[in-house]
Design an enzyme around this catalytic site. Structure first.
Site, PDB file in Angstrom:
ATOM      1  N   ALA A   1       0.899  -1.191  -0.085  1.00  0.00           N
ATOM      2  CA  ALA A   1       0.006   0.165  -0.005  1.00  0.00           C
ATOM      3  C   ALA A   1       0.796   0.950   0.156  1.00  0.00           C
ATOM      4  O   ALA A   1       2.017   1.201   0.449  1.00  0.00           O
ATOM      5  CB  ALA A   1      -0.912  -0.174   1.254  1.00  0.00           C
TER       6      ALA A   1
ATOM      7  N   GLY B   1       0.331  -4.796   0.383  1.00  0.00           N
ATOM      8  CA  GLY B   1      -0.672  -5.111  -0.238  1.00  0.00           C
ATOM      9  C   GLY B   1      -0.306  -5.754  -1.712  1.00  0.00           C
ATOM     10  O   GLY B   1      -1.072  -6.067  -2.292  1.00  0.00           O
TER      11      GLY B   1
ATOM     12  N   GLU C   1      -0.466  -9.369  -1.076  1.00  0.00           N
ATOM     13  CA  GLU C   1      -1.880  -9.810  -0.843  1.00  0.00           C
ATOM     14  C   GLU C   1      -2.561  -9.667  -2.081  1.00  0.00           C
ATOM     15  O   GLU C   1      -3.394 -10.414  -2.514  1.00  0.00           O
ATOM     16  CB  GLU C   1      -2.642  -8.725   0.245  1.00  0.00           C
ATOM     17  CG  GLU C   1      -1.967  -8.611   1.404  1.00  0.00           C
ATOM     18  CD  GLU C   1      -2.613  -7.590   2.216  1.00  0.00           C
ATOM     19  OE1 GLU C   1      -2.305  -6.530   2.052  1.00  0.00           O
ATOM     20  OE2 GLU C   1      -3.506  -7.897   3.151  1.00  0.00           O
TER      21      GLU C   1
ATOM     22  N   GLU D   1       4.209  -5.500   7.228  1.00  0.00           N
ATOM     23  CA  GLU D   1       3.261  -4.346   7.857  1.00  0.00           C
ATOM     24  C   GLU D   1       3.695  -4.157   9.406  1.00  0.00           C
ATOM     25  O   GLU D   1       3.525  -3.229   9.889  1.00  0.00           O
ATOM     26  CB  GLU D   1       1.870  -4.538   7.719  1.00  0.00           C
ATOM     27  CG  GLU D   1       1.125  -4.281   6.442  1.00  0.00           C
ATOM     28  CD  GLU D   1       1.325  -5.826   5.459  1.00  0.00           C
ATOM     29  OE1 GLU D   1       2.130  -6.418   5.793  1.00  0.00           O
ATOM     30  OE2 GLU D   1       0.816  -5.477   4.524  1.00  0.00           O
TER      31      GLU D   1
HETATM   32  N1  COA Z   1       4.555   3.237  -0.365  1.00  0.00           N
HETATM   33  C1  COA Z   1       5.014   4.569  -1.090  1.00  0.00           C
HETATM   34  N2  COA Z   1       6.055   4.486  -1.464  1.00  0.00           N
HETATM   35  C2  COA Z   1       6.994   3.585  -1.575  1.00  0.00           C
HETATM   36  C3  COA Z   1       6.570   2.194  -1.057  1.00  0.00           C
HETATM   37  C4  COA Z   1       5.202   2.208  -0.555  1.00  0.00           C
HETATM   38  N3  COA Z   1       4.897   1.030   0.055  1.00  0.00           N
HETATM   39  N4  COA Z   1       7.415   1.519  -1.452  1.00  0.00           N
HETATM   40  C5  COA Z   1       8.739   1.986  -1.857  1.00  0.00           C
HETATM   41  N5  COA Z   1       8.162   3.424  -2.417  1.00  0.00           N
HETATM   42  C6  COA Z   1       9.094   4.413  -2.810  1.00  0.00           C
HETATM   43  C7  COA Z   1      10.044   5.023  -1.896  1.00  0.00           C
HETATM   44  O1  COA Z   1       9.532   6.022  -1.019  1.00  0.00           O
HETATM   45  C8  COA Z   1      11.156   5.713  -3.101  1.00  0.00           C
HETATM   46  O2  COA Z   1      10.522   6.971  -3.444  1.00  0.00           O
HETATM   47  P1  COA Z   1      11.324   8.039  -3.327  1.00  0.00           P
HETATM   48  O3  COA Z   1      12.533   7.946  -4.242  1.00  0.00           O
HETATM   49  O4  COA Z   1      10.277   9.178  -4.033  1.00  0.00           O
HETATM   50  O5  COA Z   1      11.703   8.327  -1.860  1.00  0.00           O
HETATM   51  C9  COA Z   1      10.838   4.674  -4.130  1.00  0.00           C
HETATM   52  O6  COA Z   1       9.870   3.944  -3.857  1.00  0.00           O
HETATM   53  C10 COA Z   1      11.864   3.368  -4.105  1.00  0.00           C
HETATM   54  O7  COA Z   1      11.983   2.785  -3.131  1.00  0.00           O
HETATM   55  P2  COA Z   1      13.443   2.856  -1.846  1.00  0.00           P
HETATM   56  O8  COA Z   1      13.066   2.609  -0.548  1.00  0.00           O
HETATM   57  O9  COA Z   1      14.377   3.985  -2.278  1.00  0.00           O
HETATM   58  O10 COA Z   1      14.010   1.529  -2.653  1.00  0.00           O
HETATM   59  P3  COA Z   1      14.981   0.257  -1.896  1.00  0.00           P
HETATM   60  O11 COA Z   1      15.535  -0.374  -3.230  1.00  0.00           O
HETATM   61  O12 COA Z   1      15.837   1.219  -1.158  1.00  0.00           O
HETATM   62  O13 COA Z   1      14.079  -0.521  -0.837  1.00  0.00           O
HETATM   63  C11 COA Z   1      12.161  -1.564  -0.460  1.00  0.00           C
HETATM   64  C12 COA Z   1      12.865  -1.313  -1.527  1.00  0.00           C
HETATM   65  C13 COA Z   1      10.864  -2.349  -1.222  1.00  0.00           C
HETATM   66  C14 COA Z   1      12.672  -2.575   0.478  1.00  0.00           C
HETATM   67  C15 COA Z   1      11.589  -0.530   0.298  1.00  0.00           C
HETATM   68  O14 COA Z   1      11.103   0.664  -0.808  1.00  0.00           O
HETATM   69  C16 COA Z   1      10.497  -0.744   1.384  1.00  0.00           C
HETATM   70  O15 COA Z   1      10.715  -1.259   2.132  1.00  0.00           O
HETATM   71  N6  COA Z   1       9.237  -0.393   1.038  1.00  0.00           N
HETATM   72  C17 COA Z   1       8.148  -0.482   1.850  1.00  0.00           C
HETATM   73  C18 COA Z   1       7.555  -1.982   1.946  1.00  0.00           C
HETATM   74  C19 COA Z   1       6.375  -1.881   2.808  1.00  0.00           C
HETATM   75  O16 COA Z   1       6.424  -1.520   3.963  1.00  0.00           O
HETATM   76  N7  COA Z   1       5.207  -2.250   2.319  1.00  0.00           N
HETATM   77  C20 COA Z   1       3.902  -2.498   3.113  1.00  0.00           C
HETATM   78  C21 COA Z   1       3.211  -1.490   3.377  1.00  0.00           C
HETATM   79  S1  COA Z   1       1.862  -1.458   4.356  1.00  0.00           S
END
Ligand code: COA
Length: 260
Positions: free
Chosen positions: A67, A112, A115, A135
Site C-alpha cells: 500500500a 498489499g 496480498e 506491515e
Molecule cells: N509506499 C509508498 N512509496 C513507496 C513504497 C510504498 N509502499 N515502497 C517504496 N516506495 C517508494 C520510496 O519511497 C521511494 O520513493 P522516493 O525515491 O520518492 O523516496 C521509491 O519507492 C523507491 O524505494 P526505495 O525504498 O528507495 O527502494 P529500495 O530499493 O531502497 O527499497 C523496498 C525497496 C521495497 C525494500 C523499500 O522500498 C520498502 O521497504 N518499501 C516499503 C515496503 C512496505 O512496507 N510495504 C508494506 C506497506 S503497508
C-alpha cells in the site's frame, strides 16, 4: 482498449496483460490504483470471455511494494477500516473473477502487493521476486486479506512467522512454501505466464469458471464446497460446451468451445 492512470493494459491472443504502473513508487498501491483495478475487474472487462488475465508490475524492481505508505500516514480508525474493506472487496473481485487471473511476480511483492498476488488464482515468479508482509514494521497488520490468504496458501505456522517477523522470502523459498507455482528467469516470466494462460484458454470457459467458483467455495464459511461442486457439475452438463467436449473426444478431434 481502456486507458487507466496507474495501469497499462495490453492484449494479445486473448491474454490481457495488466501492468501495475507506478514504477517511481515501486508500483505501490494508492487509491487511484485501487479505483483502476476496480474499474478493470468489475466494469471494463467484467464480461471478458475466452481469455485470461496476467497481472504484473512495470519496471525491473517491483510487482508492488505494498500500500502507498504516504497515503496511509496519518490515517485513523474510521479511514483505516474503510480502506481495508475497500481493498478486501477489490481483491475479492479478482479472486472471484470468472476467467483465470495469474500473477507474474517480477520483483518486490510486499504488503498489499503480496496480498494482490495471493488474490490472483495462482502465481508465477521470476528469480528476482521477493515476498513479504512487512506491515508489522509500520505498527499495523495486513488489511487486504493477507492474514487469511497467506494461511490458506502456506499454512498457519509459517504464515504466523512471516506475518510476525515481517521477513521477506525469495522466489525459491516461495516455491517451496507453495506461495508460487513456478520460478523462472526474469526474461521468461511473461512467456511462462502466457503459456499457462493459453493452455487454459483452450478449455471450456464455463468449466474454468466452475473450477474457480468451487475452489473458492472451499474457503467460504457456511458454503458446502461439495454441494457447490454437485450443483456446478449438473449445470455444466446442460451446456453446449459439454456436448462439444465429449463429442470431440469420441470423434477424435479438438473441441471448439463456444462458452455456452
Ligand atoms: N509506499 C509508498 N512509496 C513507496 C513504497 C510504498 N509502499 N515502497 C517504496 N516506495 C517508494 C520510496 O519511497 C521511494 O520513493 P522516493 O525515491 O520518492 O523516496 C521509491 O519507492 C523507491 O524505494 P526505495 O525504498 O528507495 O527502494 P529500495 O530499493 O531502497 O527499497 C523496498 C525497496 C521495497 C525494500 C523499500 O522500498 C520498502 O521497504 N518499501 C516499503 C515496503 C512496505 O512496507 N510495504 C508494506 C506497506 S503497508
Amino acid at each position: 482498449m481502456n486507458t487507466y492512470t496507474t495501469l497499462l493494459v495490453e492484449e494479445a491472443d486473448h491474454v490481457l496483460v495488466v501492468k501495475l504502473n507506478r514504477p517511481d513508487a515501486l508500483n505501490a498501491l494508492n487509491s487511484q490504483m485501487f479505483d483502476d483495478l476496480k474499474a478493470f475487474f468489475s466494469k471494463d472487462y467484467k464480461d471478458y470471455t475466452f481469455g485470461s488475465v496476467i497481472v504484473t508490475g512495470t519496471g525491473e524492481k517491483a510487482f508492488a511494494a505494498g500500500a502507498d505508505i504516504k497515503e496511509l500516514h496519518g490515517m485513523k480508525a474510521a479511514d483505516a477500516e474503510r480502506l481495508s474493506s475497500k481493498g478486501q472487496s477489490i481483491y475479492k473481485l479478482i479472486e472471484e473473477f470468472h476467467a483465470p487471473v495469474i500473477a507474474a511476480v517480477n520483483g518486490f511483492s510486499l504488503g498489499g502487493g503480496c496480498e494482490l498476488a495471493m488474490a490472483c488464482h495462482f502465481r508465477v515468479a521470476s528469480t528476482k521476486a521477493k515476498f513479504g508482509q512487512p506491515e508489522v514494521n509500520l505498527g499495523i497488520i495486513p488489511g487486504y486479506g493477507g492474514t487469511q490468504r497467506l494461511v490458506q496458501l502456506i499454512g498457519k505456522g509459517k504464515a504466523m512467522e512471516l506475518l510476525m517477523t515481517g521477513d521477506m522470502v525469495g522466489a525459491e523459498e516461495a516455491l517451496r512454501l507453495g506461495l508460487v507455482n513456478y520460478v523462472v528467469e526474469p526474461e521468461q516470466l511473461l512467456d511462462k505466464a502466457k503459456e499457462l494462460a493459453l493452455k487454459i484458454n483452450a478449455k471450456g470457459p464455463l468449466a474454468i469458471k466452475g473450477v474457480i467458483r468451487c475452489v473458492n467455495g472451499y474457503f467460504v464459511p457456511g458454503v458446502d464446497g461439495f454441494a457447490l461442486e454437485v450443483r456446478s457439475f449438473g449445470e455444466l452438463a446442460d451446456s453446449a460446451d459439454f456436448t462439444e467436449g465429449t463429442s470431440a473426444f469420441i470423434e477424435k478431434r479438438k473441441p471448439v468451445f463456444k462458452g455456452n
